[in-house]
Design a protein around this motif. Structure first.
Motif, mmCIF file in Angstrom:
data_model
loop_
_atom_site.group_PDB
_atom_site.id
_atom_site.type_symbol
_atom_site.label_atom_id
_atom_site.label_comp_id
_atom_site.label_asym_id
_atom_site.label_seq_id
_atom_site.Cartn_x
_atom_site.Cartn_y
_atom_site.Cartn_z
ATOM 1 N N MET A 67 22.579 44.991 67.658
ATOM 2 C CA MET A 67 22.279 46.419 68.486
ATOM 3 C C MET A 67 23.457 47.280 68.728
ATOM 4 O O MET A 67 24.441 46.623 68.804
ATOM 5 C CB MET A 67 21.449 46.494 70.353
ATOM 6 C CG MET A 67 21.631 47.718 71.113
ATOM 7 S SD MET A 67 20.409 48.360 70.043
ATOM 8 C CE MET A 67 20.324 49.845 70.577
ATOM 9 N N GLY A 82 26.439 43.375 70.085
ATOM 10 C CA GLY A 82 26.388 44.665 70.353
ATOM 11 C C GLY A 82 27.976 45.057 69.709
ATOM 12 O O GLY A 82 28.217 44.766 70.296
ATOM 13 N N TRP A 127 24.318 50.884 69.881
ATOM 14 C CA TRP A 127 24.318 52.384 70.399
ATOM 15 C C TRP A 127 25.395 53.516 69.347
ATOM 16 O O TRP A 127 26.588 52.963 69.930
ATOM 17 C CB TRP A 127 24.991 52.479 72.139
ATOM 18 C CG TRP A 127 23.979 51.397 72.077
ATOM 19 C CD1 TRP A 127 24.231 50.369 72.854
ATOM 20 C CD2 TRP A 127 22.341 51.609 72.728
ATOM 21 N NE1 TRP A 127 23.210 49.562 73.937
ATOM 22 C CE2 TRP A 127 22.448 50.900 73.574
ATOM 23 C CE3 TRP A 127 21.884 52.795 73.040
ATOM 24 C CZ2 TRP A 127 20.815 50.697 73.654
ATOM 25 C CZ3 TRP A 127 20.439 52.899 73.388
ATOM 26 C CH2 TRP A 127 20.070 51.494 73.698
ATOM 27 N N HIS A 174 17.615 44.351 64.137
ATOM 28 C CA HIS A 174 18.454 45.058 64.049
ATOM 29 C C HIS A 174 18.253 46.032 64.460
ATOM 30 O O HIS A 174 17.370 46.916 63.481
ATOM 31 C CB HIS A 174 19.413 44.554 62.748
ATOM 32 C CG HIS A 174 20.871 45.908 62.072
ATOM 33 N ND1 HIS A 174 21.041 45.655 62.062
ATOM 34 C CD2 HIS A 174 21.554 46.461 63.501
ATOM 35 C CE1 HIS A 174 22.672 46.499 61.290
ATOM 36 N NE2 HIS A 174 22.346 46.758 62.458
ATOM 37 N N ALA A 175 18.916 46.765 65.507
ATOM 38 C CA ALA A 175 18.046 48.472 65.589
ATOM 39 C C ALA A 175 19.548 48.900 66.210
ATOM 40 O O ALA A 175 20.761 48.786 66.170
ATOM 41 C CB ALA A 175 17.666 48.183 67.267
ATOM 42 N N ARG A 176 19.684 50.256 65.549
ATOM 43 C CA ARG A 176 20.794 51.241 66.264
ATOM 44 C C ARG A 176 20.191 52.533 66.549
ATOM 45 O O ARG A 176 18.849 53.309 66.195
ATOM 46 C CB ARG A 176 21.552 51.722 64.277
ATOM 47 C CG ARG A 176 22.200 53.217 64.659
ATOM 48 C CD ARG A 176 22.714 52.712 63.131
ATOM 49 N NE ARG A 176 23.673 51.587 63.464
ATOM 50 C CZ ARG A 176 25.073 52.755 62.367
ATOM 51 N NH1 ARG A 176 25.162 53.902 61.812
ATOM 52 N NH2 ARG A 176 26.056 51.560 62.648
ATOM 53 N N VAL A 210 15.391 43.772 71.292
ATOM 54 C CA VAL A 210 15.821 43.305 69.869
ATOM 55 C C VAL A 210 15.710 41.673 69.551
ATOM 56 O O VAL A 210 16.582 41.228 70.368
ATOM 57 C CB VAL A 210 17.150 43.620 69.468
ATOM 58 C CG1 VAL A 210 17.784 43.280 68.324
ATOM 59 C CG2 VAL A 210 17.758 45.022 69.799
ATOM 60 N N ALA A 228 19.536 47.255 76.561
ATOM 61 C CA ALA A 228 18.879 46.863 75.737
ATOM 62 C C ALA A 228 19.033 45.148 75.318
ATOM 63 O O ALA A 228 19.783 44.666 75.997
ATOM 64 C CB ALA A 228 19.960 46.782 73.815
ATOM 65 N N VAL A 243 15.306 49.153 74.860
ATOM 66 C CA VAL A 243 15.709 48.946 73.682
ATOM 67 C C VAL A 243 15.509 46.764 73.263
ATOM 68 O O VAL A 243 16.166 46.137 73.636
ATOM 69 C CB VAL A 243 16.777 49.072 72.788
ATOM 70 C CG1 VAL A 243 16.608 48.359 71.180
ATOM 71 C CG2 VAL A 243 16.288 50.717 73.275
ATOM 72 N N CYS A 284 24.214 45.841 76.159
ATOM 73 C CA CYS A 284 23.190 45.040 76.016
ATOM 74 C C CYS A 284 23.458 43.996 76.425
ATOM 75 O O CYS A 284 24.775 43.293 76.711
ATOM 76 C CB CYS A 284 24.372 44.645 74.958
ATOM 77 S SG CYS A 284 24.436 46.413 73.173
ATOM 78 N N VAL A 331 19.315 42.045 73.276
ATOM 79 C CA VAL A 331 19.513 41.587 72.418
ATOM 80 C C VAL A 331 19.251 39.621 72.230
ATOM 81 O O VAL A 331 19.923 38.652 72.991
ATOM 82 C CB VAL A 331 21.176 41.822 71.615
ATOM 83 C CG1 VAL A 331 20.635 41.087 70.324
ATOM 84 C CG2 VAL A 331 20.679 43.098 72.210
#
Length: 453
Positions: A276, A303, A278, A247-249, A242, A268, A240, A294, A270
């Motif tokens: 981020m 994170g 998880w 913003h990622a979930r 970012v 991820a 992932v 992260c 970031v």
């Protein structure tokens, strides 16, 4: 010798068990891949052969890599459908039990469903297409968006990272590709389901998510498998990216059967002021090794991992999280909930690394374990390193058993012991359940009631 088994439908393709260069070339050929992707696969295979199993967790030396099927497609080369009515009935029956068509219509912006080695169904709502969101399977991305795949594939989980990342890169099949353009914020989650349905099959999906500057995406994942008398191997890789202010979930509930070896690398990267999250649920599997990570590269990056791992008899849950602080003023939080019952083994394994450059950073770790009987066990293996004097790290750990006073109180209100125990377990994992979409919370509660009895 590499052969194919084709059923009377003349569509099913199942390669013979075994891992060698011919297997990898055949997978690439079936996917009609460009030469550059085949080259990556072959290089990863060479690394896989040289890499040893990890020695710090559960024993994996018993794995016979030549005993697994590395490609199984129930729909052959015609696997990919965007219309649910075109999916074969036997596959529809499996996924309808998981409410995929209903969930897609009610809750999700798009759905992606994988059956053994291939994505068999995908749907994206038109309004997202109008925003230039890309949500497809990774095979399609290789063909239609090669510049993006080349830019990001394997950049934070290289095939040199560990033995199972190398294996995944060599034989990957299926998985999601998500690209969210700059400034686009999705109001509804994207959804993926992964199903192992063939005995002794390996599933090696590859998921790649890119959230451009100022964007937001919530990706949900569910995994299931039936019970066979032989192990199945699941070795996925998730990357992932970012970007600044994005913003990622990533939410997942993995309800594997107890014959699945679940060996997954999730990471991820970031950037500045990115976030981020998880949200990671682990039920079942023979052995589960998964530590969402992260890399907080940019200043003010954040994170967060909230995980729950539930182990019953014959199950080893070795789960946790990793946080790498590189940028200044970065923040991380790990909340781990482990439950062991009926002789299960639930272990927290985590790593927090605050680099010299990550001044004024804060890391917060909370590990809570609930052990429901004398046969079960739990261990905690935290590794925490701080390389500057201006940062703060806090670790809190607690191990408890069932509160007999609460059990007595619930019994006095007419609840039988099993229901009372289930209720207390649900309360224990409430911080995790609160982060899930409503339909996932309902599913989690149902699964827990089946597991805790």
């Amino acid at each position: 010798m590499l052969t194919e088994n084709k059923s009377s439908t003349k569509k099913e393709i199942v390669l013979q068990p075994g891992l060698n260069e011919a297997t990898i070339r055949k997978i690439s050929q079936l996917k009609k891949e460009p030469e550059w992707m085949l080259d990556i696969r072959l290089k990863a295979y060479e690394v896989f052969k040289k890499k040893a199993n990890p020695t710090w967790g559960p024993d994996l030396s018993f794995i016979n890599f030549n005993g697994y099927i590395y490609y199984a497609s129930s729909m052959g080369e015609e696997y990919y459908k965007t219309d649910w009515s075109e999916v074969p009935q036997k596959i529809k029956n499996t996924f309808e039990k998981l409410n995929i068509p209903q969930n897609e219509a009610k809750y999700f912006a798009g759905a992606n469903s994988q059956y053994d080695s291939e994505t068999i169904y995908h749907k994206l709502k038109k309004e997202l297409e109008d925003k230039h969101v890309i949500f497809t399977n990774i095979e399609t991305a290789v063909q239609e968006h090669p510049e993006l795949v080349k830019k990001y594939f394997g950049k934070i989980v290289p095939y040199t990272d560990n033995k199972y990342a190398a294996l995944n890169t060599a034989v990957w099949s299926g998985g999601s590709f998500v690209y969210i353009p700059k400034g686009v914020k999705l109001d509804q989650p994207l959804q993926a389901y992964f199903r192992i349905n063939t005995k002794s099959v390996g599933q090696f999906e590859r998921t790649l998510i890119i959230a451009e500057e100022g964007s937001y995406v919530h990706y949900n994942e569910g995994c299931t498998a039936p019970i066979y008398d032989k192990h199945s191997l699941h070795a996925a890789v998730v990357e992932v990216f970012v970007h600044e202010n994005a913003h990622a979930r990533y939410s997942t509930i993995q309800n594997w059967s107890d014959n699945v070896l679940n060996l997954v690398t999730k990471r991820a990267l970031v950037e500045k002021k990115g976030i981020m999250e998880w949200i990671d649920g682990n039920l079942g599997s023979k052995i589960n090794m998964k530590y969402p990570s992260c890399i907080l590269k940019g200043d003010y990056a954040t994170g967060k991992t909230i995980s729950v791992a539930i182990a019953h008899e014959g199950v080893i849950q070795d789960a946790g999280a990793k946080m790498f602080h590189i940028g200044k003023n970065t923040r991380s939080q790990i909340i781990s909930k482990s439950i062991a019952h009926n002789g299960g083994n639930a272990t927290y394994r985590g790593l927090v690394h605050i680099a010299k450059s990550a001044t004024n950073s804060i890391a917060d770790i909370t590990c809570d374990t609930l052990i429901l009987d004398e046969k079960s066990k739990s261990d905690t293996y935290p590794v925490e390193k701080v390389f500057n004097k201006n940062s703060t790290l806090k670790h809190e750990a607690k191990v408890t058993d069932l509160d007999q006073q609460r059990m007595f109180y619930l019994a006095s209100r007419g609840l039988d012991p099993t229901t009372a125990k289930q209720l207390l377990v649900l309360g224990f994992i409430q911080p995790f359940a609160d982060e899930l979409p409503l339909e996932y919370t309902v599913e989690l509660n149902r699964l827990l009631k089946l597991d805790i009895n």
